[in-house]
Write a protein that holds these residues in place. Structure first.
Motif: not given
Length: 371
Positions: A113, A143-144, A147, A306, A310, A340, A344, A347-348
């Protein structure tokens, strides 16, 4: 989980191979061929660095172990944070680790990751993307990265690592991830130059290792002692190519079957079809998305990037590598990357809509599709 996924990919390897032999009627034979042809590129990028891994481990152990002992940290987290799992991250982490479980955790989970993002994804992407797209890429990477510790924690719990040991060793990873993310956001040009230099350094080391192996094989002259046997890296490269020859047809069929549904889901969340295809393509390789990045809408670029931090390679080259060197870690590997990666995306989407809403309000209700 690991055996099921291997069985599934193996089945598509056979199906793709048969389709290739019989004339590509299912359109899967072409993907089978693509997977096999990656062997050359994989060898160029991996054989050298894998050959040098024992030498690098000996050098780093003298520098890293004393420092980590002061803070009661496992030394394996250091190389894993900077090198991809299949670019020396696993070998170095395994040799530097205080325990076998931490070596596997660092070398596979962290290196697949954070390590892969720093040593591969960022340098490669910045060499392929336009200047206009760098801002979307940087925001997506930010962002990525946020996480990554969550995915690592999920994998550690899957491995049943002692929770106190796990959390303590994830603290520096979390701090480093935050510094990296903020740096990309606040001073992208500085960090971009640093990543480019680091990426070139890794590739140069790989080229040196390849050259040393070549001289040994062709002339029978070993210029440096301690190189890993060529047979080890060749087997790894070959198995990765076989895994890709099964994974590519599998993902191609999934995309064909669910294409319309994926597009509807993407439309619902404000990302276009190119971005949706990019998210699916990430599962095999994030190299697939950089070529179509210009076709994605801004929101799609951020979301796709993002997820790729991961989620990239979860059924691609990294999967093939892990299945060869530590098959017992495949479950934790998949859990970490998908946990993750999926977080992401959520979240993004939330951050993009929130930022866009603020931008619109600031401009008296104007509508904008960019940050």
């Amino acid at each position: 989980m690991d055996k099921f996924v291997l069985l599934l990919i193996g089945s598509f390897f056979v199906i793709g191979g048969i389709d290739y032999i019989t004339g590509n009627h299912l359109k899967l034979g072409r993907k089978f061929e693509e997977g096999i042809k990656t062997m050359g590129a994989l060898g160029l990028g991996m054989i050298g660095i894998l050959s040098l891994a024992p030498i690098l481990a000996n050098f780093l152990s003298a520098k890293i172990i004393p420092i980590c002992q002061v803070f009661h940290l496992d030394p394996s987290i250091i190389p894993a944070a900077f090198l991809a799992v299949d670019m020396g991250g696993y070998q170095l982490a395994e040799k530097l680790a205080m325990t076998k479980e931490m070596g596997a955790f660092s070398g596979i989970i962290i290196a697949s990751t954070l390590g892969a993002t720093i040593s591969f994804s960022i340098p490669v992407a910045l060499g392929m993307l336009s200047k206009e797209d760098e801002k979307f890429f940087s925001k997506g990477v930010l962002v990525g990265i946020i996480t990554i510790p969550i995915g690592c924690l999920a994998a550690g719990l899957w491995q049943k690592i002692n929770i106190n040991l796990l959390v303590w060793n994830l603290v520096p990873i979390f701090v480093f991830a935050i510094i990296l993310g903020v740096g990309l956001l606040k001073a992208p040009h500085v960090f971009i130059k640093v990543f480019n230099v680091f990426g070139k350094l890794i590739m140069s080391l790989s080229a040196v290792g390849l050259l040393l192996q070549g001289v040994d094989v062709i002339f029978g002259v070993r210029l440096v002692s301690g190189l890993a046997p060529l047979s080890e890296s060749m087997v790894i490269v070959g198995k990765i190519a076989f895994i890709l020859a099964g994974a590519y047809p599998m993902l191609e069929l999934i995309n064909l079957i669910f294409k319309n549904r994926f597009e509807k889901i993407g439309k619902k969340f404000g990302i276009n079809s190119a971005a949706v295809a990019g998210i699916i393509g990430n599962l095999a390789s994030n190299l697939l998305i950089f070529g179509t990045y210009k076709d994605m809408n801004p929101k799609g670029k951020v979301v796709c990037t993002a997820f790729g931090v991961s989620g990239a390679f979860v059924f691609g080259g990294q999967f093939g590598y892990v299945s060869e060197v530590a098959p017992e870690m495949l479950g934790a590997f998949i859990v970490s990357k998908l946990t993750a990666g999926l977080m992401s995306i959520v979240l993004a989407l939330w951050l993009y809509d929130r930022e866009n809403k603020k931008f619109s309000l600031k401009n008296n209700g104007g509508i904008s599709n960019e940050y």
